[in-house]
Motif scaffolding. Structure first.
Motif, PDB file in Angstrom:
ATOM      1  N   PHE A   1      11.295 -14.445  16.520  1.00 38.45           N
ATOM      2  CA  PHE A   1      11.910 -13.210  17.004  1.00 38.45           C
ATOM      3  C   PHE A   1      13.426 -13.337  17.047  1.00 38.45           C
ATOM      4  CE2 PHE A   1      13.694 -10.565  20.338  1.00 38.45           C
ATOM      5  CZ  PHE A   1      13.194  -9.317  19.990  1.00 38.45           C
ATOM      6  N   ILE A   2      13.910 -14.473  17.550  1.00 39.70           N
ATOM      7  CA  ILE A   2      15.355 -14.692  17.672  1.00 39.70           C
ATOM      8  C   ILE A   2      16.034 -14.708  16.308  1.00 39.70           C
ATOM      9  CG2 ILE A   2      17.134 -16.338  18.388  1.00 39.70           C
ATOM     10  CD1 ILE A   2      15.795 -14.859  20.699  1.00 39.70           C
ATOM     11  N   THR A   3      15.404 -15.365  15.348  1.00 37.64           N
ATOM     12  CA  THR A   3      16.047 -15.536  14.041  1.00 37.64           C
ATOM     13  C   THR A   3      15.852 -14.334  13.123  1.00 37.64           C
ATOM     14  OG1 THR A   3      14.093 -16.715  13.202  1.00 37.64           O
ATOM     15  CG2 THR A   3      15.863 -18.046  14.140  1.00 37.64           C
ATOM     16  N   GLU A   4      14.725 -13.646  13.234  1.00 33.27           N
ATOM     17  CA  GLU A   4      14.410 -12.594  12.262  1.00 33.27           C
ATOM     18  C   GLU A   4      14.662 -11.175  12.770  1.00 33.27           C
ATOM     19  OE1 GLU A   4      10.609 -13.105  10.473  1.00 33.27           O
ATOM     20  OE2 GLU A   4      10.827 -15.286  10.281  1.00 33.27           O
ATOM     21  N   LYS A   5      14.717 -10.985  14.075  1.00 29.20           N
ATOM     22  CA  LYS A   5      14.949  -9.650  14.645  1.00 29.20           C
ATOM     23  C   LYS A   5      14.052  -8.588  13.992  1.00 29.20           C
ATOM     24  CE  LYS A   5      18.164 -10.929  17.500  1.00 29.20           C
ATOM     25  NZ  LYS A   5      17.898 -10.967  18.955  1.00 29.20           N
ATOM     26  N   PRO A   6      12.751  -8.689  14.185  1.00 30.22           N
ATOM     27  CA  PRO A   6      11.832  -7.738  13.545  1.00 30.22           C
ATOM     28  C   PRO A   6      11.965  -6.334  14.113  1.00 30.22           C
ATOM     29  CG  PRO A   6      10.675  -9.036  15.182  1.00 30.22           C
ATOM     30  CD  PRO A   6      12.057  -9.631  15.082  1.00 30.22           C
ATOM     31  N   ASP A   7      11.419  -5.370  13.388  1.00 25.16           N
ATOM     32  CA  ASP A   7      11.435  -3.987  13.869  1.00 25.16           C
ATOM     33  C   ASP A   7      10.455  -3.793  15.027  1.00 25.16           C
ATOM     34  OD1 ASP A   7      13.320  -3.007  11.963  1.00 25.16           O
ATOM     35  OD2 ASP A   7      11.739  -3.066  10.445  1.00 25.16           O
ATOM     36  N   ALA A   8       9.362  -4.560  15.026  1.00 23.98           N
ATOM     37  CA  ALA A   8       8.356  -4.447  16.088  1.00 23.98           C
ATOM     38  C   ALA A   8       7.610  -5.766  16.195  1.00 23.98           C
ATOM     39  CB  ALA A   8       7.381  -3.307  15.797  1.00 23.98           C
ATOM     40  N   VAL A   9       6.997  -5.982  17.361  1.00 22.86           N
ATOM     41  CA  VAL A   9       6.238  -7.212  17.613  1.00 22.86           C
ATOM     42  C   VAL A   9       4.817  -6.835  18.009  1.00 22.86           C
ATOM     43  CG1 VAL A   9       6.086  -9.335  18.964  1.00 22.86           C
ATOM     44  CG2 VAL A   9       8.332  -8.376  18.415  1.00 22.86           C
TER      45      VAL A   9
ATOM     46  N   ILE B   1       7.534  -6.794  10.779  1.00 20.92           N
ATOM     47  CA  ILE B   1       6.657  -7.002  11.924  1.00 20.92           C
ATOM     48  C   ILE B   1       6.549  -8.492  12.220  1.00 20.92           C
ATOM     49  CG2 ILE B   1       4.306  -6.755  12.839  1.00 20.92           C
ATOM     50  CD1 ILE B   1       5.674  -4.090  12.527  1.00 20.92           C
ATOM     51  N   LEU B   2       6.674  -8.846  13.499  1.00 17.04           N
ATOM     52  CA  LEU B   2       6.345 -10.198  13.942  1.00 17.04           C
ATOM     53  C   LEU B   2       4.964 -10.144  14.571  1.00 17.04           C
ATOM     54  CD1 LEU B   2       6.893 -13.151  14.650  1.00 17.04           C
ATOM     55  CD2 LEU B   2       8.071 -12.355  16.716  1.00 17.04           C
ATOM     56  N   LEU B   3       4.034 -10.901  14.006  1.00 21.31           N
ATOM     57  CA  LEU B   3       2.660 -10.948  14.498  1.00 21.31           C
ATOM     58  C   LEU B   3       2.419 -12.294  15.167  1.00 21.31           C
ATOM     59  CD1 LEU B   3      -0.321  -9.953  14.650  1.00 21.31           C
ATOM     60  CD2 LEU B   3      -0.634 -10.912  12.338  1.00 21.31           C
ATOM     61  N   ALA B   4       2.115 -12.277  16.455  1.00 24.29           N
ATOM     62  CA  ALA B   4       1.802 -13.498  17.201  1.00 24.29           C
ATOM     63  C   ALA B   4       0.308 -13.475  17.520  1.00 24.29           C
ATOM     64  CB  ALA B   4       2.632 -13.570  18.468  1.00 24.29           C
ATOM     65  N   GLU B   5      -0.460 -14.224  16.756  1.00 24.64           N
ATOM     66  CA  GLU B   5      -1.929 -14.219  16.880  1.00 24.64           C
ATOM     67  C   GLU B   5      -2.449 -15.623  16.576  1.00 24.64           C
ATOM     68  OE1 GLU B   5      -5.412 -14.025  17.545  1.00 24.64           O
ATOM     69  OE2 GLU B   5      -4.720 -11.935  17.625  1.00 24.64           O
ATOM     70  N   ASP B   6      -3.119 -16.244  17.541  1.00 29.07           N
ATOM     71  CA  ASP B   6      -3.538 -17.641  17.363  1.00 29.07           C
ATOM     72  C   ASP B   6      -4.841 -17.791  16.593  1.00 29.07           C
ATOM     73  OD1 ASP B   6      -4.957 -16.584  19.616  1.00 29.07           O
ATOM     74  OD2 ASP B   6      -5.464 -18.630  20.207  1.00 29.07           O
ATOM     75  N   GLU B   7      -5.581 -16.704  16.409  1.00 31.85           N
ATOM     76  CA  GLU B   7      -6.780 -16.773  15.569  1.00 31.85           C
ATOM     77  C   GLU B   7      -6.330 -16.648  14.117  1.00 31.85           C
ATOM     78  OE1 GLU B   7     -10.142 -14.323  16.661  1.00 31.85           O
ATOM     79  OE2 GLU B   7      -9.358 -14.144  18.707  1.00 31.85           O
ATOM     80  N   ALA B   8      -6.371 -17.771  13.400  1.00 34.82           N
ATOM     81  CA  ALA B   8      -5.783 -17.815  12.061  1.00 34.82           C
ATOM     82  C   ALA B   8      -6.408 -16.797  11.115  1.00 34.82           C
ATOM     83  CB  ALA B   8      -5.909 -19.225  11.478  1.00 34.82           C
ATOM     84  N   THR B   9      -7.726 -16.688  11.146  1.00 40.80           N
ATOM     85  CA  THR B   9      -8.414 -15.770  10.228  1.00 40.80           C
ATOM     86  C   THR B   9      -8.058 -14.321  10.526  1.00 40.80           C
ATOM     87  OG1 THR B   9     -10.266 -17.316   9.995  1.00 40.80           O
ATOM     88  CG2 THR B   9     -10.650 -15.032   9.342  1.00 40.80           C
ATOM     89  N   LEU B  10      -8.112 -13.953  11.803  1.00 41.57           N
ATOM     90  CA  LEU B  10      -7.763 -12.582  12.190  1.00 41.57           C
ATOM     91  C   LEU B  10      -6.304 -12.305  11.859  1.00 41.57           C
ATOM     92  CD1 LEU B  10      -8.357  -9.879  13.510  1.00 41.57           C
ATOM     93  CD2 LEU B  10      -7.867 -10.939  15.742  1.00 41.57           C
TER      94      LEU B  10
END
Length: 226
Positions: free
Chosen positions: A44-52, A7-16
């Protein structure tokens, strides 16, 4: 043993982001967490995750822009928006920019996990066999071919995508507006005419099997019957 889901998680709230990451990892996911859209795109480009899983409001590159850029080269990896923006238009925009699902904050981890599995299960079923049967035809989306007995047609990228969307909605109405947004990114008169041309071309290529029909549903879209 089944491979772990990445999983690629893009979340700017560090704690969450840390809470989500650790929660997913306890369920056997492998998670890469990025705090802004630019880093997420590179990951995303380098790791090719299963989902984002991506937030909308992020520094450097917001979630909608990130989704658009991913969809330029990848139309299949599931994108799930996770956002406090909860207006109807926000949800509509999420799907418009290429998302497959949208969860409003606050949310439960169990809901997130169930939705990730549901998206991956749907993609897995679609890709279980690259060659899909349409009546007496074999359709291979990845190779962009449509075969009937000894005859094979090579499809353009958009022809193949139109046929894929019709097949995904087989015997049901494919909404024209949604299809235009998915294929061209814009629902306007000119793209609508282009869509009609692709439909006509596909009808001709599928004409060898009289049990197959692509019909116009006035004011709504198209239906593949087979």
């Amino acid at each position: 043993m089944n491979p772990k889901i990445t999983i690629l998680l893009a979340e700017d709230e560090a704690t969450l982001g840390l809470i989500i990451k650790e929660s997913l990892e306890t369920r056997d996911f492998i998670v890469t967490h990025c705090l802004n859209g630019e880093d997420a795109y590179q990951a995303f480009i380098t790791e090719k995750p299963d989902a984002v899983v991506l937030d909308i409001m992020m520094p450097k590159k917001d979630g909608f822009t990130l989704a658009q850029e991913i969809r330029k080269t990848d139309t299949t990896t599931p994108l799930l928006f996770l956002s406090a923006k909860s207006q109807v238009q926000d949800v509509v925009d999420g799907f418009y920019y290429g998302g497959n699902d949208y969860i409003k904050k606050p949310f439960s981890m169990e809901e997130l996990i169930v939705r990730i599995h549901a998206l991956l299960g749907r993609i897995s079923r679609q890709n279980a066999d690259d060659a899909n049967r349409i009546g007496a035809y074999d359709f291979n989306y990845n190779k962009q071919t449509l075969s009937y007995k000894e005859q094979a047609y090579f499809l353009t990228h958009r022809e193949a995508l139109v046929l894929k969307l019709l097949l995904e909605n087989k015997n049901e109405i494919l909404d024209k507006s949604a299809a235009l947004l998915r294929i061209w990114g814009k629902d306007d008169f000119f793209n609508g005419r282009s869509m009609d041309v692709f439909i006509s071309k596909l009808r001709k290529k599928l004409a060898s099997d009289p049990s197959i029909q692509i019909i116009n549903v006035r004011g709504r879209g198209y239906k593949l019957i087979c």
